[in-house]
Enzyme design. Structure first.
Site, PDB file in Angstrom:
ATOM      1  N   GLY A  59       0.800  -1.213   0.000  1.00  0.00           N
ATOM      2  CA  GLY A  59       0.000   0.000   0.000  1.00  0.00           C
ATOM      3  C   GLY A  59       0.835   1.265   0.000  1.00  0.00           C
ATOM      4  N   HIS A  75       4.534   1.707  -8.033  1.00  0.00           N
ATOM      5  CA  HIS A  75       3.478   0.697  -7.999  1.00  0.00           C
ATOM      6  C   HIS A  75       2.559   0.832  -9.217  1.00  0.00           C
ATOM      7  CE1 HIS A  75       4.297   1.316  -3.559  1.00  0.00           C
ATOM      8  NE2 HIS A  75       4.455   0.006  -3.666  1.00  0.00           N
ATOM      9  N   GLN A 112       7.188  -9.746   8.050  1.00  0.00           N
ATOM     10  CA  GLN A 112       8.448  -9.388   7.390  1.00  0.00           C
ATOM     11  C   GLN A 112       9.134  -8.209   8.074  1.00  0.00           C
ATOM     12  OE1 GLN A 112       6.441  -8.558   3.529  1.00  0.00           O
ATOM     13  NE2 GLN A 112       7.703  -6.716   3.429  1.00  0.00           N
ATOM     14  N   GLY A 165       8.765  -4.897  -8.633  1.00  0.00           N
ATOM     15  CA  GLY A 165       9.674  -3.855  -9.074  1.00  0.00           C
ATOM     16  C   GLY A 165      11.130  -4.260  -8.916  1.00  0.00           C
ATOM     17  N   GLN A 172      14.646  -9.155  -3.586  1.00  0.00           N
ATOM     18  CA  GLN A 172      13.317  -9.748  -3.452  1.00  0.00           C
ATOM     19  C   GLN A 172      12.871 -10.381  -4.765  1.00  0.00           C
ATOM     20  OE1 GLN A 172       9.715  -7.877  -1.381  1.00  0.00           O
ATOM     21  NE2 GLN A 172       9.315  -7.365  -3.519  1.00  0.00           N
TER      22      GLN A 172
END
Length: 284
Positions: free
Chosen positions: A32, A38, A62, A148, A154
């Site tokens: 969010g 995003h 996390q 992204g 990640q």
């Protein structure tokens, strides 16, 4: 008008209905406080799929105890407007209790790609990421999911998890989106005061320096690391977490830029930890 749901059952029911119609589904997992970075993921998902689900969930597992779970920025109304205007069809906005039932005790861990970069200073972080993303893949069962490249480690970890656990979907990495002055877009940029915001430009300046060295033929990782480190250290408000050069696929340090390589940095500006990176791929 975009639909906002908060339960696993509602999400699954909607996706099942779409799939009965033979429609493809894209997923954009987020925490969010959405920005243009995003939005670029959502746009790409809209282009490549019939329907798009955006998950908005600040994932508690996390975050380490000393991190910014409670203060992480949230604005569901603004997020909903952005998703709606960009063409997404469904927002999945669960509570922690919906995602992690009482007695929850099953986690996805990774043994190798998490040892360097952010995994070194945030040792529990990627276990939380893999677990929540694995759950989202299971709930939505998308054809494609979008992440992204700013979060390059990640992205590599999610790609490996999908391969290792045989998830039936494609992972799509999307380029970093930057402010006009070069700072990589991040929800955490909102933490910066005016002086810190100016100081944060040292990240993108050091990235540009690294790119320039590589473009001019430098292939020694330590030479690049030292130059970028020296550049960051010229900013009094900056404190380096890491500057490193790793193999882009297995996130292991390399001595020489060869093959597909990731040059990545994490820097504290005041109390705010920011990341940035660039890729280099040698010609075959």
């Amino acid at each position: 008008m975009i639909k906002v749901v908060s339960t696993v059952d509602e999400t699954r029911a909607q996706v099942k209905e779409w799939k009965k119609q033979g429609l493809t589904v894209g997923l954009v997992p987020t925490m969010g406080y959405l920005h243009e970075g995003h939005q670029s993921l959502i746009k790409k998902a809209v282009e490549e799929n019939d329907k798009v689900v955006v998950s908005i969930f600040v994932n508690p597992i996390q975050f380490a105890p000393n991190e910014d779970l409670e203060t992480y920025p949230r604005d569901l109304d603004a997020d909903t407007k952005l998703c709606d205007s960009t063409g997404a069809d469904l927002i999945f906005h669960p509570t922690p209790d919906e995602m992690y039932l009482d007695g929850f005790s099953t986690h996805i861990e990774m043994n190798n790609l998490t040892k360097e970069l952010c995994g070194k200073s945030r040792p529990t972080h990627f276990g939380g990421v893999c677990t929540v993303v694995g759950k989202l893949f299971n709930i939505v069962q998308p054809n494609k999911a979008y992440f992204g490249q700013k979060d390059a480690q990640q992205l590599a970890i999610i790609k490996r998890m999908v391969r290792d656990l045989n998830f039936d979907l494609e992972i799509v990495g999307c380029p970093i989106v930057r402010e006009p002055d070069g700072l990589a877009k991040s929800s955490r940029n909102s933490y910066l005061n005016e002086d810190e915001r100016k100081a944060a430009l040292i990240l993108s300046k050091s990235i540009e320096l690294g790119k320039e060295l590589v473009a001019n033929g430098e292939r020694n990782a330590q030479t690049i690391i030292k130059a970028m480190t020296d550049k960051i250290n010229t900013e009094p408000l900056a404190r380096i977490d890491y500057v490193n050069v790793v193999d882009a696929l297995n996130i292991e340090p390399v001595d020489t830029l060869n093959g597909e390589v990731l040059v990545a940095i994490a820097v504290y500006i005041g109390k705010t930890r920011l990341i940035d990176n660039f890729y280099y791929a040698s010609e075959v």
